[in-house]
Design a protein around this motif. Structure first.
Motif, PDB file in Angstrom:
ATOM      1  N   THR A 178      29.746-138.714  18.434  1.00  0.00           N
ATOM      2  CA  THR A 178      28.612-138.876  17.515  1.00  0.00           C
ATOM      3  C   THR A 178      28.048-140.277  17.654  1.00  0.00           C
ATOM      4  N   VAL A 179      26.735-140.375  17.698  1.00  0.00           N
ATOM      5  CA  VAL A 179      26.037-141.663  17.754  1.00  0.00           C
ATOM      6  C   VAL A 179      25.282-141.840  16.445  1.00  0.00           C
ATOM      7  N   GLY A 180      25.514-142.971  15.788  1.00  0.00           N
ATOM      8  CA  GLY A 180      24.851-143.244  14.517  1.00  0.00           C
ATOM      9  C   GLY A 180      24.761-144.731  14.266  1.00  0.00           C
ATOM     10  N   GLU A 181      24.358-145.097  13.074  1.00  0.00           N
ATOM     11  CA  GLU A 181      24.181-146.499  12.727  1.00  0.00           C
ATOM     12  C   GLU A 181      25.049-146.858  11.526  1.00  0.00           C
ATOM     13  N   ARG A 182      25.419-148.124  11.468  1.00  0.00           N
ATOM     14  CA  ARG A 182      26.162-148.678  10.337  1.00  0.00           C
ATOM     15  C   ARG A 182      25.444-149.927   9.869  1.00  0.00           C
ATOM     16  N   LEU A 183      25.175-150.003   8.576  1.00  0.00           N
ATOM     17  CA  LEU A 183      24.494-151.158   7.991  1.00  0.00           C
ATOM     18  C   LEU A 183      25.509-151.980   7.210  1.00  0.00           C
ATOM     19  N   ILE A 184      25.725-153.221   7.636  1.00  0.00           N
ATOM     20  CA  ILE A 184      26.637-154.141   6.967  1.00  0.00           C
ATOM     21  C   ILE A 184      25.865-154.863   5.865  1.00  0.00           C
ATOM     22  N   PRO A 185      26.219-154.679   4.602  1.00  0.00           N
ATOM     23  CA  PRO A 185      25.462-155.345   3.533  1.00  0.00           C
ATOM     24  C   PRO A 185      25.529-156.865   3.671  1.00  0.00           C
ATOM     25  N   PHE A 186      24.364-157.491   3.737  1.00  0.00           N
ATOM     26  CA  PHE A 186      24.295-158.950   3.864  1.00  0.00           C
ATOM     27  C   PHE A 186      22.897-159.396   3.461  1.00  0.00           C
ATOM     28  N   ARG A 187      22.825-160.384   2.551  1.00  0.00           N
ATOM     29  CA  ARG A 187      21.547-160.895   2.071  1.00  0.00           C
ATOM     30  C   ARG A 187      21.348-162.372   2.373  1.00  0.00           C
TER      31      ARG A 187
ATOM     32  N   VAL B 123      30.347-150.133  20.213  1.00  0.00           N
ATOM     33  CA  VAL B 123      29.530-150.736  19.153  1.00  0.00           C
ATOM     34  C   VAL B 123      28.500-151.644  19.802  1.00  0.00           C
ATOM     35  N   GLN B 124      27.273-151.565  19.321  1.00  0.00           N
ATOM     36  CA  GLN B 124      26.197-152.447  19.795  1.00  0.00           C
ATOM     37  C   GLN B 124      25.469-153.019  18.593  1.00  0.00           C
ATOM     38  N   LEU B 125      25.216-154.309  18.630  1.00  0.00           N
ATOM     39  CA  LEU B 125      24.532-154.992  17.539  1.00  0.00           C
ATOM     40  C   LEU B 125      23.029-154.960  17.749  1.00  0.00           C
ATOM     41  N   ASP B 126      22.305-154.585  16.716  1.00  0.00           N
ATOM     42  CA  ASP B 126      20.846-154.559  16.772  1.00  0.00           C
ATOM     43  C   ASP B 126      20.323-155.951  16.438  1.00  0.00           C
ATOM     44  N   THR B 127      19.838-156.658  17.455  1.00  0.00           N
ATOM     45  CA  THR B 127      19.354-158.024  17.279  1.00  0.00           C
ATOM     46  C   THR B 127      17.861-158.104  17.025  1.00  0.00           C
TER      47      THR B 127
ATOM     48  N   ASN C  75      10.602-146.441  22.641  1.00  0.00           N
ATOM     49  CA  ASN C  75      11.706-145.522  22.958  1.00  0.00           C
ATOM     50  C   ASN C  75      13.065-146.193  22.747  1.00  0.00           C
ATOM     51  N   ARG C  76      13.186-146.911  21.631  1.00  0.00           N
ATOM     52  CA  ARG C  76      14.434-147.632  21.368  1.00  0.00           C
ATOM     53  C   ARG C  76      15.585-146.667  21.112  1.00  0.00           C
ATOM     54  N   GLY C  77      15.319-145.535  20.449  1.00  0.00           N
ATOM     55  CA  GLY C  77      16.383-144.584  20.162  1.00  0.00           C
ATOM     56  C   GLY C  77      17.038-144.058  21.409  1.00  0.00           C
ATOM     57  N   ALA C  78      16.233-143.678  22.405  1.00  0.00           N
ATOM     58  CA  ALA C  78      16.796-143.185  23.665  1.00  0.00           C
ATOM     59  C   ALA C  78      17.556-144.281  24.389  1.00  0.00           C
ATOM     60  N   ARG C  79      17.023-145.492  24.365  1.00  0.00           N
ATOM     61  CA  ARG C  79      17.709-146.600  25.037  1.00  0.00           C
ATOM     62  C   ARG C  79      19.054-146.889  24.398  1.00  0.00           C
ATOM     63  N   VAL C  80      19.132-146.827  23.066  1.00  0.00           N
ATOM     64  CA  VAL C  80      20.395-147.100  22.372  1.00  0.00           C
ATOM     65  C   VAL C  80      21.441-146.057  22.719  1.00  0.00           C
ATOM     66  N   VAL C  81      21.067-144.778  22.718  1.00  0.00           N
ATOM     67  CA  VAL C  81      22.027-143.724  23.037  1.00  0.00           C
ATOM     68  C   VAL C  81      22.532-143.859  24.466  1.00  0.00           C
ATOM     69  N   LEU C  82      21.652-144.171  25.386  1.00  0.00           N
ATOM     70  CA  LEU C  82      22.081-144.343  26.777  1.00  0.00           C
ATOM     71  C   LEU C  82      22.997-145.544  26.934  1.00  0.00           C
ATOM     72  N   ASP C  83      22.792-146.583  26.136  1.00  0.00           N
ATOM     73  CA  ASP C  83      23.646-147.767  26.231  1.00  0.00           C
ATOM     74  C   ASP C  83      25.030-147.519  25.641  1.00  0.00           C
ATOM     75  N   VAL C  84      25.092-146.942  24.445  1.00  0.00           N
ATOM     76  CA  VAL C  84      26.382-146.797  23.761  1.00  0.00           C
ATOM     77  C   VAL C  84      27.203-145.631  24.301  1.00  0.00           C
TER      78      VAL C  84
ATOM     79  N   ASP D  28      21.133-138.069  15.283  1.00  0.00           N
ATOM     80  CA  ASP D  28      20.164-137.650  14.273  1.00  0.00           C
ATOM     81  C   ASP D  28      18.747-137.853  14.769  1.00  0.00           C
ATOM     82  N   GLY D  29      17.786-137.684  13.862  1.00  0.00           N
ATOM     83  CA  GLY D  29      16.391-137.744  14.253  1.00  0.00           C
ATOM     84  C   GLY D  29      15.914-139.099  14.733  1.00  0.00           C
ATOM     85  N   SER D  30      16.661-140.159  14.477  1.00  0.00           N
ATOM     86  CA  SER D  30      16.250-141.489  14.944  1.00  0.00           C
ATOM     87  C   SER D  30      16.387-141.629  16.454  1.00  0.00           C
ATOM     88  N   PHE D  31      17.167-140.756  17.088  1.00  0.00           N
ATOM     89  CA  PHE D  31      17.443-140.884  18.512  1.00  0.00           C
ATOM     90  C   PHE D  31      16.947-139.697  19.330  1.00  0.00           C
ATOM     91  N   THR D  32      16.988-138.489  18.771  1.00  0.00           N
ATOM     92  CA  THR D  32      16.771-137.270  19.551  1.00  0.00           C
ATOM     93  C   THR D  32      15.340-137.187  20.062  1.00  0.00           C
TER      94      THR D  32
END
Length: 552
Positions: free
Chosen positions: A233-242, A276-280, A291-300, A312-316
């Motif tokens: 499964t490919v998805g995202e994780r948001l680390i709470p930080f302000r 794991v890949q960090l979104d900078t 086409n960032r979603g496709a690039r992320v899936v191919l990378d990870v 999910d729909g962010s990548f497909t």
């Protein structure tokens, strides 16, 4: 007349050029299907002119007029349920041979190479800030610091102040016994992962410079310890930080809304974080990435072969499915209705009944539109399925959606498990927040590897984390022998009471029956008074003697 002939000739040449491009696109699609079939080593079946099986069927044109779908499936090679994998799923041979106990299992992800970088940079920063008064941090101190951070997550104290954890009455005994609170807070303020003198110069070229060395080392270790099952499964994780961060994201869909975003590839069964890949954020030129979603899936998913990728729909997208087929990977994912490659007949829900399904197929892709309730349209695209199977249950869900629902929560389960016993503390430094994330993910991955190696199917993760924290602080406890009294307030109170108490007088009357705290533990309230010194003592610390009725 000659002008009209010339104009007609130009028009017909343009029409033939467009027709030739359409034919070339169709031939490319057919060749892609051949590549998929040959690369995945599947059993061949006789194909009787798939494009001519439904001559009277009207094709479904995509919204961008670049794809032709049809409602009946193509007779083509289908992916078997058991995809051939190169590597056996589970812990690797290296991880199995080195996971001798819980501590060594955790050190597979936090090896000496990472600890050496942290020790060197932290001591350098400590000498710069505190000069000669800095107490050199060694490996035992660092492991004790990490162990205490893990224990804060076990005791659900991530939002609790450190002073309360070290408090004489309300705190935990293991914290003051391991190290003083001032020492712990000083380490958390000084700890660094890079050279402070060269950070500003490197930060202009690399936004991840303050933690780049240990981050890359840690990410490279994740796929070396575990081979995922056929479903990932490919998805995202948001680390709470302000706090201040150059790549902080704001997302309304997440509960935290503001934080640092990670792209994660997980095993769908065990939720092991395989990559794991960090979104900078945006590139240096400030232009948004296409086409960032496709690039992320191919990378990870780089390095996987023979697996099925659920996203999910962010990548497909249709193009992502074609690229994954070249790597011998299949895809099952939800699709957003705004995608241009979708036919309008499947996006439009007017006049369709509840629990109804519509299918569309190409040579390599399958698409389904399912109406679970009114005004709700679920679109799922797959390169793994080739038929229009529907469940016989009341829900009448298609097989595409059933497979998607079965594997889509791999990253969500990882996020839920980590947040339940997170070691994060409040900080304004984003490199330290990423380090806390590394500890949480490493502890979770270590629990998965330890469970697989020891075949402990019903082991509780909280018990594993508690044993891990105690194993990390044990060398520090051994070095601090004799162990100091953790309850300094109680000892000071007892000393004052002993100094103030006068020797008992034989003619004096006993104290009144009041409830006060025990002079030994200073926690339990009691009305029992010592017969010799008239101080209060609880039943736990009192010496009980036996007398007969006449002697009493």
């Amino acid at each position: 007349m000659s002008f009209f002939t010339k104009h007609l000739t130009d028009t017909m040449s343009k029409a033939f050029t467009e027709l030739r491009s359409v034919v070339s696109d169709l031939s490319d699609t057919d060749s892609m299907a051949d590549v998929q079939h040959e690369s995945m080593d599947m059993e061949t079946t006789a194909v009787d002119a798939p494009n001519d099986t439904a001559e009277d069927e009207e094709p479904l044109q995509s919204k961008d007029w670049k794809l032709l779908w049809r409602s009946s499936p193509f007779i083509r090679k289908t992916c078997s349920s058991k995809t051939k994998l190169k590597l056996k799923p589970g812990p690797t041979k290296y991880a199995s041979s080195h996971a001798k106990d819980i501590k060594s299992c955790f050190q597979l992800f936090m090896p000496n190479s990472i600890e050496n970088i942290i020790l060197h940079m932290t001591n350098k920063e400590g000498r710069r800030v505190h000069k000669e008064s800095w107490a050199v941090l060694d490996r035992i101190d660092l492991q004790a610091f990490i162990g205490l951070m893990i224990l804060t997550g076990v005791y659900r104290s991530k939002n609790e102040s450190m002073e309360s954890l070290w408090h004489d009455r309300t705190g935990r005994t293991i914290f003051p016994t391991t190290m003083p609170v001032n020492r712990f807070l000083n380490i958390s303020r000084i700890i660094r992962f890079d050279d402070h003198e060269t950070t500003s110069a490197r930060f202009q070229k690399d936004t991840l410079a303050p933690i780049r060395d240990i981050w890359d080392t840690w990410v490279d270790l994740l796929p070396c310890m575990y081979n995922p099952d056929p479903e990932v499964t490919v998805g995202e994780r948001l680390i709470p930080f302000r706090g201040h961060c150059p790549f902080r994201h704001y997302t309304l869909r997440k509960p935290a809304r503001c934080g640092i975003k990670l792209w994660v590839t997980c095993d769908a069964k065990s939720s092991y974080a395989w990559n794991v890949q960090l979104d900078t954020g945006k590139a240096a030129d400030g232009k948004p990435e296409k086409n960032r979603g496709a690039r992320v899936v191919l990378d990870v998913t780089k390095g996987l072969c023979g697996h099925n990728v659920t996203c999910d729909g962010s990548f497909t997208s249709y193009a992502l499915g074609k690229e994954l087929l070249k790597r011998r990977l299949t895809m099952v994912g939800a699709v957003r209705q705004s995608k241009p490659e979708l036919p309008p007949q499947l996006v439009n829900t007017k006049g369709r009944g509840i629990l109804s399904s519509k299918f569309a197929f190409t040579q390599t892709h399958a698409l389904v539109s399912y109406i679970p309730r009114k005004y709700k349209n679920v679109l799922v695209m797959s390169t793994r399925h080739s038929g229009a199977g529907v469940s016989s249950k009341v829900s009448k869900k298609p097989s595409l959606i059933l497979d998607y629902d079965r594997c889509k929560r791999g990253v969500d389960n990882l996020n839920r498990s980590i947040d339940a016993y997170s070691s994060k503390q409040k900080t304004s430094r984003w490199p330290l927040m990423l380090f806390f994330t590394m500890l949480d993910v490493s502890a979770y991955n270590a629990s998965v590897v330890w469970t697989e190696v020891n075949k402990a199917k019903f082991a509780k993760r909280r018990t594993f984390l508690e044993e891990l924290g105690k194993a990390l602080v044990s060398p520090q406890l051994e070095r601090r022998k004799p162990v100091p009294r953790p309850y300094t307030y109680a000892s000071d109170t007892v000393a004052k009471e002993r100094a103030a108490v006068k020797p008992p007088d034989a003619n004096s009357t006993p104290l009144k029956s009041k409830r006060k705290r025990c002079r030994v533990c200073a926690r339990n309230k009691t009305s029992t008074v010592c017969q010799n010194c008239n101080t209060y003592i609880c039943k736990v610390h009192a010496v009980i003697t036996t007398h007969c009725y006449s002697c009493k």
